[in-house]
Scaffold this active site. Structure first.
Site, PDB file in Angstrom:
ATOM      1  N   HIS A   1       0.834  -1.228   0.000  1.00  0.00           N
ATOM      2  CA  HIS A   1       0.000   0.000   0.000  1.00  0.00           C
ATOM      3  C   HIS A   1       0.861   1.267   0.000  1.00  0.00           C
ATOM      4  CE1 HIS A   1      -3.352  -2.687   1.336  1.00  0.00           C
ATOM      5  NE2 HIS A   1      -2.365  -3.243   2.025  1.00  0.00           N
TER       6      HIS A   1
ATOM      7  N   SER B   1      14.900  22.403 -14.737  1.00  0.00           N
ATOM      8  CA  SER B   1      13.719  23.224 -14.956  1.00  0.00           C
ATOM      9  C   SER B   1      14.174  24.583 -15.445  1.00  0.00           C
ATOM     10  CB  SER B   1      12.940  23.369 -13.647  1.00  0.00           C
ATOM     11  OG  SER B   1      12.144  24.541 -13.687  1.00  0.00           O
TER      12      SER B   1
ATOM     13  N   LYS C   1      15.785  22.221  -9.454  1.00  0.00           N
ATOM     14  CA  LYS C   1      15.102  21.014  -9.932  1.00  0.00           C
ATOM     15  C   LYS C   1      15.976  20.123 -10.812  1.00  0.00           C
ATOM     16  CE  LYS C   1      11.119  20.070 -10.065  1.00  0.00           C
ATOM     17  NZ  LYS C   1       9.843  20.582 -10.488  1.00  0.00           N
TER      18      LYS C   1
ATOM     19  N   GLU D   1       9.620   9.343 -16.266  1.00  0.00           N
ATOM     20  CA  GLU D   1       8.210   9.726 -16.481  1.00  0.00           C
ATOM     21  C   GLU D   1       7.728   9.299 -17.864  1.00  0.00           C
ATOM     22  OE1 GLU D   1       7.443  13.913 -14.763  1.00  0.00           O
ATOM     23  OE2 GLU D   1       9.611  13.702 -14.911  1.00  0.00           O
TER      24      GLU D   1
END
Ligand code: ARG
Length: 463
Positions: A161, A282, A288, A295
Protein backbone atom coordinates in the site's frame (compact mmCIF):
# COMPACT_ATOMS: atom_id res chain seq x y z
CA UNK A 1 -16.58 25.98 -57.81
CA UNK A 2 -15.99 24.79 -61.32
CA UNK A 3 -13.68 21.93 -60.53
CA UNK A 4 -15.79 19.05 -61.77
CA UNK A 5 -13.18 16.51 -60.85
CA UNK A 6 -13.29 17.31 -57.16
CA UNK A 7 -16.21 16.21 -55.02
CA UNK A 8 -18.64 19.00 -54.07
CA UNK A 9 -18.71 17.95 -50.43
CA UNK A 10 -14.98 17.78 -49.72
CA UNK A 11 -13.35 18.96 -52.91
CA UNK A 12 -11.93 22.07 -51.28
CA UNK A 13 -9.74 19.98 -49.06
CA UNK A 14 -8.35 17.84 -51.88
CA UNK A 15 -6.64 19.10 -55.01
CA UNK A 16 -7.94 16.27 -57.13
CA UNK A 17 -11.13 14.25 -57.27
CA UNK A 18 -12.26 11.08 -55.53
CA UNK A 19 -9.48 9.05 -57.17
CA UNK A 20 -6.95 10.92 -55.10
CA UNK A 21 -8.94 10.24 -51.97
CA UNK A 22 -9.13 6.57 -52.88
CA UNK A 23 -5.39 6.55 -53.38
CA UNK A 24 -4.85 8.28 -50.06
CA UNK A 25 -6.91 5.78 -48.08
CA UNK A 26 -5.68 2.77 -50.03
CA UNK A 27 -1.95 3.29 -50.21
CA UNK A 28 0.32 1.82 -47.56
CA UNK A 29 3.68 2.72 -49.08
CA UNK A 30 4.00 5.63 -46.64
CA UNK A 31 4.61 3.12 -43.88
CA UNK A 32 5.10 -0.37 -45.32
CA UNK A 33 8.33 0.78 -46.98
CA UNK A 34 9.80 -0.20 -43.63
CA UNK A 35 9.43 -3.81 -44.75
CA UNK A 36 11.52 -3.37 -47.91
CA UNK A 37 14.34 -5.61 -46.72
CA UNK A 38 11.90 -8.37 -45.74
CA UNK A 39 9.98 -8.01 -49.00
CA UNK A 40 13.11 -8.43 -51.06
CA UNK A 41 14.35 -11.36 -48.96
CA UNK A 42 10.96 -13.05 -49.44
CA UNK A 43 11.01 -12.43 -53.19
CA UNK A 44 14.55 -13.71 -53.57
CA UNK A 45 13.68 -16.91 -51.72
CA UNK A 46 10.53 -17.34 -53.80
CA UNK A 47 12.45 -16.76 -57.02
CA UNK A 48 15.16 -19.30 -56.15
CA UNK A 49 12.44 -21.86 -55.49
CA UNK A 50 10.70 -21.11 -58.82
CA UNK A 51 13.96 -21.87 -60.60
CA UNK A 52 14.73 -25.01 -58.64
CA UNK A 53 11.26 -26.38 -59.34
CA UNK A 54 11.57 -25.60 -63.03
CA UNK A 55 8.59 -23.23 -62.84
CA UNK A 56 10.58 -20.29 -64.25
CA UNK A 57 13.76 -20.53 -66.31
CA UNK A 58 17.08 -20.02 -64.57
CA UNK A 59 18.15 -17.07 -66.74
CA UNK A 60 15.13 -14.99 -65.78
CA UNK A 61 15.46 -15.97 -62.14
CA UNK A 62 19.10 -14.91 -62.08
CA UNK A 63 18.13 -11.53 -63.49
CA UNK A 64 15.30 -11.26 -60.96
CA UNK A 65 17.48 -12.14 -57.97
CA UNK A 66 20.26 -9.77 -59.04
CA UNK A 67 17.80 -7.01 -59.88
CA UNK A 68 16.19 -7.31 -56.46
CA UNK A 69 19.57 -6.67 -54.86
CA UNK A 70 19.91 -3.53 -56.95
CA UNK A 71 16.47 -2.39 -55.80
CA UNK A 72 17.44 -3.06 -52.18
CA UNK A 73 20.60 -1.01 -52.47
CA UNK A 74 18.64 1.85 -54.05
CA UNK A 75 16.24 1.77 -51.12
CA UNK A 76 19.02 1.59 -48.56
CA UNK A 77 20.93 4.50 -50.05
CA UNK A 78 17.76 6.57 -50.26
CA UNK A 79 17.76 7.02 -54.03
CA UNK A 80 14.62 4.91 -54.54
CA UNK A 81 11.58 6.94 -55.57
CA UNK A 82 8.55 5.52 -53.79
CA UNK A 83 5.25 5.97 -55.60
CA UNK A 84 1.87 6.26 -53.89
CA UNK A 85 0.19 5.26 -57.13
CA UNK A 86 1.93 1.90 -56.77
CA UNK A 87 0.17 1.49 -53.45
CA UNK A 88 2.52 -0.61 -51.38
CA UNK A 89 6.06 -1.88 -50.97
CA UNK A 90 5.34 -5.04 -52.93
CA UNK A 91 4.25 -3.23 -56.09
CA UNK A 92 6.87 -0.51 -55.72
CA UNK A 93 9.63 -3.10 -55.65
CA UNK A 94 8.21 -5.12 -58.51
CA UNK A 95 7.71 -2.04 -60.71
CA UNK A 96 11.28 -0.91 -60.14
CA UNK A 97 12.52 -4.42 -60.87
CA UNK A 98 10.77 -4.22 -64.22
CA UNK A 99 12.51 -0.90 -64.96
CA UNK A 100 15.84 -2.53 -64.23
CA UNK A 101 15.54 -5.99 -65.80
CA UNK A 102 12.59 -5.68 -68.14
CA UNK A 103 9.77 -8.14 -68.75
CA UNK A 104 11.42 -11.03 -66.89
CA UNK A 105 10.29 -9.23 -63.72
CA UNK A 106 6.74 -10.29 -64.54
CA UNK A 107 7.61 -13.91 -63.78
CA UNK A 108 8.40 -13.26 -60.12
CA UNK A 109 4.77 -13.20 -59.06
CA UNK A 110 4.11 -16.73 -60.40
CA UNK A 111 2.52 -18.95 -57.72
CA UNK A 112 2.34 -16.06 -55.28
CA UNK A 113 -0.07 -13.35 -54.21
CA UNK A 114 0.34 -10.14 -52.30
CA UNK A 115 -1.65 -11.89 -49.58
CA UNK A 116 0.98 -14.49 -48.75
CA UNK A 117 3.68 -11.96 -49.60
CA UNK A 118 2.53 -9.37 -47.06
CA UNK A 119 1.96 -11.99 -44.38
CA UNK A 120 5.51 -13.25 -44.95
CA UNK A 121 7.09 -9.79 -44.96
CA UNK A 122 5.28 -8.70 -41.85
CA UNK A 123 6.11 -11.90 -40.00
CA UNK A 124 9.78 -11.46 -40.82
CA UNK A 125 9.61 -7.86 -39.60
CA UNK A 126 7.85 -8.76 -36.36
CA UNK A 127 10.24 -11.65 -35.78
CA UNK A 128 13.18 -9.24 -35.96
CA UNK A 129 11.47 -7.04 -33.40
CA UNK A 130 10.90 -9.98 -31.10
CA UNK A 131 14.62 -10.66 -31.29
CA UNK A 132 15.39 -7.01 -30.63
CA UNK A 133 13.04 -6.97 -27.64
CA UNK A 134 14.76 -10.04 -26.21
CA UNK A 135 18.18 -8.47 -26.66
CA UNK A 136 16.94 -5.27 -25.03
CA UNK A 137 15.43 -7.17 -22.12
CA UNK A 138 18.65 -9.09 -21.54
CA UNK A 139 20.62 -5.85 -21.38
CA UNK A 140 18.15 -4.41 -18.90
CA UNK A 141 18.29 -7.53 -16.76
CA UNK A 142 22.09 -7.34 -16.72
CA UNK A 143 21.91 -3.74 -15.54
CA UNK A 144 19.47 -4.73 -12.79
CA UNK A 145 21.73 -7.61 -11.76
CA UNK A 146 24.60 -5.13 -11.48
CA UNK A 147 22.50 -3.04 -9.09
CA UNK A 148 21.44 -6.13 -7.15
CA UNK A 149 24.99 -7.31 -6.76
CA UNK A 150 26.24 -3.95 -5.53
CA UNK A 151 23.56 -3.76 -2.86
CA UNK A 152 22.68 -7.38 -2.13
CA UNK A 153 22.62 -6.67 1.61
CA UNK A 154 21.63 -2.99 1.67
CA UNK A 155 18.50 -2.54 3.71
CA UNK A 156 15.49 -0.59 2.52
CA UNK A 157 11.84 -0.48 3.46
CA UNK A 158 9.60 -2.94 1.70
CA UNK A 159 6.14 -1.53 1.05
CA UNK A 160 2.58 -2.68 0.79
CA UNK A 161 0.00 0.00 0.00
CA UNK A 162 3.11 2.23 -0.31
CA UNK A 163 3.23 2.10 3.51
CA UNK A 164 6.31 0.76 5.25
CA UNK A 165 5.78 -2.98 5.71
CA UNK A 166 8.98 -4.90 6.46
CA UNK A 167 12.65 -4.29 5.78
CA UNK A 168 13.91 -5.84 2.56
CA UNK A 169 17.21 -5.72 0.73
CA UNK A 170 17.96 -3.50 -2.26
CA UNK A 171 19.23 -6.56 -4.11
CA UNK A 172 15.94 -8.33 -3.50
CA UNK A 173 13.94 -5.41 -4.85
CA UNK A 174 16.09 -5.24 -8.00
CA UNK A 175 15.70 -8.99 -8.48
CA UNK A 176 11.92 -8.65 -8.35
CA UNK A 177 12.22 -6.72 -11.61
CA UNK A 178 14.65 -9.26 -13.02
CA UNK A 179 11.91 -11.86 -12.50
CA UNK A 180 9.33 -9.65 -14.21
CA UNK A 181 11.53 -8.87 -17.21
CA UNK A 182 12.59 -12.52 -17.29
CA UNK A 183 8.94 -13.47 -17.81
CA UNK A 184 8.69 -10.86 -20.55
CA UNK A 185 11.70 -12.43 -22.19
CA UNK A 186 10.11 -15.86 -22.07
CA UNK A 187 6.86 -14.47 -23.49
CA UNK A 188 8.75 -13.17 -26.54
CA UNK A 189 10.58 -16.50 -26.79
CA UNK A 190 7.32 -18.44 -26.71
CA UNK A 191 5.65 -16.14 -29.22
CA UNK A 192 8.62 -16.36 -31.56
CA UNK A 193 8.63 -20.15 -31.52
CA UNK A 194 4.89 -20.26 -32.18
CA UNK A 195 4.86 -17.74 -35.01
CA UNK A 196 7.81 -19.16 -36.93
CA UNK A 197 5.86 -20.81 -39.76
CA UNK A 198 6.07 -19.55 -43.31
CA UNK A 199 2.94 -18.20 -45.04
CA UNK A 200 4.76 -18.07 -48.37
CA UNK A 201 3.18 -20.37 -50.94
CA UNK A 202 -0.32 -20.02 -49.51
CA UNK A 203 -0.76 -17.73 -52.55
CA UNK A 204 -4.00 -15.75 -52.61
CA UNK A 205 -5.77 -18.04 -50.14
CA UNK A 206 -6.12 -21.55 -51.55
CA UNK A 207 -2.57 -22.59 -52.43
CA UNK A 208 -1.40 -23.00 -56.02
CA UNK A 209 -1.41 -25.51 -58.85
CA UNK A 210 2.28 -24.87 -59.56
CA UNK A 211 4.66 -27.50 -58.13
CA UNK A 212 6.17 -25.19 -55.51
CA UNK A 213 8.45 -26.27 -52.67
CA UNK A 214 7.27 -24.52 -49.54
CA UNK A 215 9.84 -26.23 -47.35
CA UNK A 216 12.58 -24.67 -49.42
CA UNK A 217 11.31 -21.09 -49.05
CA UNK A 218 10.49 -21.63 -45.38
CA UNK A 219 14.05 -22.78 -44.72
CA UNK A 220 15.61 -19.97 -46.76
CA UNK A 221 13.74 -17.40 -44.66
CA UNK A 222 14.59 -18.99 -41.32
CA UNK A 223 11.13 -20.39 -40.66
CA UNK A 224 10.79 -23.74 -38.93
CA UNK A 225 8.21 -25.04 -41.42
CA UNK A 226 5.53 -23.84 -43.83
CA UNK A 227 2.16 -22.92 -42.31
CA UNK A 228 -0.16 -25.90 -42.77
CA UNK A 229 -3.36 -24.16 -43.86
CA UNK A 230 -3.33 -21.65 -46.68
CA UNK A 231 -6.53 -19.89 -45.53
CA UNK A 232 -5.08 -19.38 -42.07
CA UNK A 233 -1.65 -18.45 -43.42
CA UNK A 234 -2.91 -15.38 -45.28
CA UNK A 235 -5.37 -14.22 -42.63
CA UNK A 236 -3.43 -14.84 -39.43
CA UNK A 237 -2.12 -11.85 -37.53
CA UNK A 238 -1.78 -13.60 -34.17
CA UNK A 239 1.98 -13.13 -34.33
CA UNK A 240 1.52 -9.35 -34.37
CA UNK A 241 -1.02 -9.54 -31.56
CA UNK A 242 1.26 -11.72 -29.48
CA UNK A 243 4.09 -9.29 -30.06
CA UNK A 244 1.84 -6.44 -28.95
CA UNK A 245 0.48 -8.21 -25.91
CA UNK A 246 3.95 -9.28 -24.78
CA UNK A 247 5.09 -5.71 -25.41
CA UNK A 248 2.15 -4.38 -23.41
CA UNK A 249 2.95 -6.50 -20.37
CA UNK A 250 6.60 -5.52 -20.65
CA UNK A 251 5.63 -1.85 -20.92
CA UNK A 252 3.47 -2.27 -17.82
CA UNK A 253 6.51 -3.59 -15.95
CA UNK A 254 8.62 -0.71 -17.24
CA UNK A 255 5.91 1.69 -16.13
CA UNK A 256 5.82 0.28 -12.60
CA UNK A 257 9.58 0.48 -12.24
CA UNK A 258 9.62 3.97 -13.73
CA UNK A 259 7.05 5.07 -11.16
CA UNK A 260 9.26 3.74 -8.36
CA UNK A 261 12.21 5.67 -9.75
CA UNK A 262 10.14 8.85 -9.88
CA UNK A 263 9.15 8.40 -6.24
CA UNK A 264 12.59 7.26 -5.09
CA UNK A 265 14.43 10.14 -6.73
CA UNK A 266 12.25 12.76 -5.01
CA UNK A 267 13.66 14.94 -2.21
CA UNK A 268 11.22 13.25 0.17
CA UNK A 269 12.67 9.78 -0.49
CA UNK A 270 16.23 10.25 -1.77
CA UNK A 271 16.55 6.49 -2.28
CA UNK A 272 18.27 6.91 -5.63
CA UNK A 273 20.08 9.53 -7.64
CA UNK A 274 19.35 9.43 -11.35
CA UNK A 275 22.34 10.52 -13.39
CA UNK A 276 22.44 13.87 -15.16
CA UNK A 277 22.46 11.97 -18.44
CA UNK A 278 18.91 10.80 -17.78
CA UNK A 279 17.48 13.90 -16.09
CA UNK A 280 16.57 17.40 -17.12
CA UNK A 281 16.53 20.73 -15.33
CA UNK A 282 13.72 23.22 -14.96
CA UNK A 283 13.79 26.48 -16.89
CA UNK A 284 12.55 28.40 -13.86
CA UNK A 285 13.43 26.46 -10.69
CA UNK A 286 17.22 26.14 -10.45
CA UNK A 287 17.15 23.40 -7.81
CA UNK A 288 15.10 21.01 -9.93
CA UNK A 289 16.37 17.83 -11.49
CA UNK A 290 13.49 16.09 -13.12
CA UNK A 291 13.31 12.34 -13.84
CA UNK A 292 11.90 12.93 -17.34
CA UNK A 293 13.13 9.67 -18.80
CA UNK A 294 11.40 7.74 -16.02
CA UNK A 295 8.21 9.73 -16.48
CA UNK A 296 8.18 9.11 -20.22
CA UNK A 297 8.82 5.40 -19.73
CA UNK A 298 5.97 5.38 -17.22
CA UNK A 299 3.71 6.81 -19.94
CA UNK A 300 4.79 4.77 -22.97
CA UNK A 301 2.46 1.91 -22.16
CA UNK A 302 -0.35 4.16 -23.37
CA UNK A 303 0.82 3.88 -26.96
CA UNK A 304 1.69 0.20 -26.78
CA UNK A 305 -1.56 -0.85 -25.15
CA UNK A 306 -3.35 1.42 -27.62
CA UNK A 307 -1.75 -0.45 -30.52
CA UNK A 308 -2.68 -3.77 -28.96
CA UNK A 309 -6.32 -2.78 -28.59
CA UNK A 310 -6.39 -1.17 -32.03
CA UNK A 311 -5.19 -4.30 -33.81
CA UNK A 312 -7.44 -6.63 -31.82
CA UNK A 313 -10.32 -4.38 -32.78
CA UNK A 314 -9.30 -4.42 -36.45
CA UNK A 315 -9.09 -8.22 -36.48
CA UNK A 316 -12.27 -9.02 -34.60
CA UNK A 317 -15.16 -9.99 -36.81
CA UNK A 318 -13.07 -10.32 -40.00
CA UNK A 319 -14.28 -13.23 -42.11
CA UNK A 320 -11.64 -15.49 -43.67
CA UNK A 321 -9.43 -14.81 -45.43
CA UNK A 322 -7.62 -11.58 -46.32
CA UNK A 323 -9.46 -8.27 -46.10
CA UNK A 324 -7.94 -4.88 -46.65
CA UNK A 325 -8.73 -4.09 -43.02
CA UNK A 326 -5.56 -6.02 -42.26
CA UNK A 327 -3.42 -3.33 -43.82
CA UNK A 328 -4.17 -1.40 -40.62
CA UNK A 329 -1.91 -3.81 -38.72
CA UNK A 330 1.41 -2.25 -39.58
CA UNK A 331 1.45 1.30 -38.27
CA UNK A 332 0.32 0.09 -34.85
CA UNK A 333 3.01 -2.55 -34.65
CA UNK A 334 5.71 -0.25 -36.05
CA UNK A 335 4.98 2.44 -33.49
CA UNK A 336 4.66 -0.01 -30.61
CA UNK A 337 7.96 -1.69 -31.53
CA UNK A 338 9.81 1.63 -31.81
CA UNK A 339 8.34 2.72 -28.51
CA UNK A 340 9.23 -0.48 -26.69
CA UNK A 341 12.83 -0.54 -27.94
CA UNK A 342 13.33 3.08 -26.93
CA UNK A 343 11.78 2.57 -23.50
CA UNK A 344 13.93 -0.52 -22.88
CA UNK A 345 17.09 1.29 -23.94
CA UNK A 346 16.28 4.33 -21.80
CA UNK A 347 15.52 2.20 -18.76
CA UNK A 348 18.71 0.21 -19.25
CA UNK A 349 20.76 3.39 -19.45
CA UNK A 350 19.07 4.86 -16.42
CA UNK A 351 19.50 1.73 -14.29
CA UNK A 352 23.13 1.40 -15.29
CA UNK A 353 23.87 4.99 -14.30
CA UNK A 354 21.73 5.20 -11.20
CA UNK A 355 23.18 5.41 -7.69
CA UNK A 356 21.29 3.92 -4.78
CA UNK A 357 21.77 5.95 -1.59
CA UNK A 358 22.57 3.27 0.91
CA UNK A 359 22.25 5.51 3.99
CA UNK A 360 18.87 6.95 3.01
CA UNK A 361 17.59 3.47 2.26
CA UNK A 362 18.69 2.18 5.65
CA UNK A 363 17.36 5.21 7.55
CA UNK A 364 13.99 4.78 5.88
CA UNK A 365 14.00 1.06 6.60
CA UNK A 366 14.61 1.72 10.28
CA UNK A 367 11.63 4.02 10.67
CA UNK A 368 7.93 3.25 10.46
CA UNK A 369 8.03 0.27 12.86
CA UNK A 370 9.24 -1.91 10.03
CA UNK A 371 10.36 -4.71 12.37
CA UNK A 372 6.97 -5.10 14.09
CA UNK A 373 6.47 -8.50 12.40
CA UNK A 374 9.89 -9.62 13.65
CA UNK A 375 8.79 -8.65 17.15
CA UNK A 376 5.55 -10.63 16.84
CA UNK A 377 7.47 -13.64 15.49
CA UNK A 378 9.86 -13.37 18.48
CA UNK A 379 6.91 -13.47 20.90
CA UNK A 380 5.64 -16.59 19.15
CA UNK A 381 9.02 -18.31 19.18
CA UNK A 382 10.26 -17.27 22.62
CA UNK A 383 7.08 -17.05 24.67
CA UNK A 384 5.12 -19.66 22.73
CA UNK A 385 2.34 -17.13 22.15
CA UNK A 386 -0.28 -17.86 19.49
CA UNK A 387 0.47 -15.54 16.52
CA UNK A 388 -2.85 -13.69 16.86
CA UNK A 389 -2.04 -12.78 20.51
CA UNK A 390 1.51 -11.82 19.53
CA UNK A 391 0.06 -9.58 16.82
CA UNK A 392 -2.11 -7.88 19.47
CA UNK A 393 0.78 -7.40 21.94
CA UNK A 394 3.00 -6.02 19.17
CA UNK A 395 0.26 -3.61 18.17
CA UNK A 396 0.17 -2.30 21.74
CA UNK A 397 3.97 -1.87 21.72
CA UNK A 398 3.83 0.02 18.41
CA UNK A 399 1.18 2.30 19.92
CA UNK A 400 3.43 2.83 22.94
CA UNK A 401 6.37 3.82 20.73
CA UNK A 402 4.18 6.02 18.58
CA UNK A 403 2.89 7.86 21.67
CA UNK A 404 6.45 8.20 22.97
CA UNK A 405 7.54 9.55 19.57
CA UNK A 406 10.20 6.88 19.11
CA UNK A 407 10.82 3.69 17.13
CA UNK A 408 10.51 0.14 18.47
CA UNK A 409 14.23 -0.36 19.30
CA UNK A 410 14.13 2.87 21.38
CA UNK A 411 11.58 1.49 23.88
CA UNK A 412 13.12 0.50 27.24
CA UNK A 413 12.52 -2.93 28.68
CA UNK A 414 10.56 -1.28 31.51
CA UNK A 415 8.28 0.37 28.95
CA UNK A 416 7.79 -2.94 27.17
CA UNK A 417 6.93 -4.67 30.42
CA UNK A 418 3.90 -2.42 30.83
CA UNK A 419 2.47 -4.38 27.88
CA UNK A 420 4.04 -7.86 28.34
CA UNK A 421 6.09 -8.72 31.44
CA UNK A 422 7.84 -11.80 29.96
CA UNK A 423 9.80 -9.86 27.30
CA UNK A 424 13.56 -10.07 27.83
CA UNK A 425 16.40 -7.95 26.47
CA UNK A 426 17.05 -10.59 23.80
CA UNK A 427 14.16 -8.99 21.94
CA UNK A 428 16.39 -6.12 20.83
CA UNK A 429 18.25 -8.46 18.51
CA UNK A 430 15.21 -8.86 16.28
CA UNK A 431 14.32 -5.17 16.30
CA UNK A 432 17.29 -4.20 14.15
CA UNK A 433 16.71 -4.09 10.39
CA UNK A 434 19.86 -6.03 9.50
CA UNK A 435 18.87 -8.93 11.70
CA UNK A 436 15.40 -8.72 10.29
CA UNK A 437 16.45 -9.17 6.67
CA UNK A 438 19.16 -11.71 7.54
CA UNK A 439 16.54 -13.86 9.23
CA UNK A 440 14.31 -14.16 6.15
CA UNK A 441 16.17 -17.08 4.65
CA UNK A 442 13.13 -18.94 3.28
CA UNK A 443 13.46 -19.73 -0.45
CA UNK A 444 12.78 -16.53 -2.40
CA UNK A 445 13.08 -14.47 0.80
CA UNK A 446 14.93 -11.20 1.22
CA UNK A 447 17.96 -12.46 3.20
CA UNK A 448 21.24 -11.51 1.48
CA UNK A 449 22.18 -15.18 1.31
CA UNK A 450 19.05 -15.88 -0.75
CA UNK A 451 19.57 -12.77 -2.86
CA UNK A 452 23.11 -13.80 -3.73
CA UNK A 453 21.93 -17.26 -4.68
CA UNK A 454 19.32 -15.77 -7.03
CA UNK A 455 21.87 -13.40 -8.57
CA UNK A 456 24.09 -16.39 -9.31
CA UNK A 457 21.15 -18.30 -10.81
CA UNK A 458 20.21 -15.41 -13.12
CA UNK A 459 23.78 -14.77 -14.18
CA UNK A 460 24.02 -18.37 -15.22
CA UNK A 461 20.71 -18.25 -17.07
CA UNK A 462 21.61 -15.07 -18.94
CA UNK A 463 24.89 -16.33 -20.32
N1 ARG B 1 -0.74 -3.43 -48.73
C1 ARG B 1 -1.47 -4.62 -48.43
C2 ARG B 1 -1.46 -4.86 -46.93
O1 ARG B 1 -0.69 -4.27 -46.27
C3 ARG B 1 -0.88 -5.77 -49.16
C4 ARG B 1 -1.82 -6.88 -49.46
C5 ARG B 1 -2.77 -6.47 -50.50
N2 ARG B 1 -3.55 -7.57 -50.93
C6 ARG B 1 -4.68 -7.41 -51.62
N3 ARG B 1 -5.33 -8.43 -51.95
N4 ARG B 1 -5.10 -6.22 -51.91
O2 ARG B 1 -2.24 -5.65 -46.41
Amino acid sequence: MTNTKSNAMWGGRFAAGPDAIMEAINASIGFDRRMARQDIAGSRAHAAMLAQQGIVNVTDIEAIREGLLTVLSEIETGEFAFSTALEDIHMNVEARLRDIIGDAAGRLHTARSRNDQVATDFKLWVRDQMDAAMTGLQALMQALLGQAEAGADWVMPGFTHLQTAQPVTWGHHMLAYVEMFGRDLSRFQDARARMNESPLGAAALAGTSFPIDRDMTAKALGFDRPAANSLDAVSDRDFALEFLSSATICAMHLSRFAEELVIWSSAQFRFVTISDRFSTGSSIMPQKKNPDAAELIRAKIGRILGANIALLTVMKGLPLTYSKDMQEDKEQVFDAADTLMLALAAMTGMVGDMTANRDSLEAAASSGFSTATDLADWLVRTLDMPFRDAHHVTGALVKLAEDAGCDLPDLTLAQMHTVESRITKAVYEVLGVHNSVASRISYGGTAPVQVRAQIARWKERLT
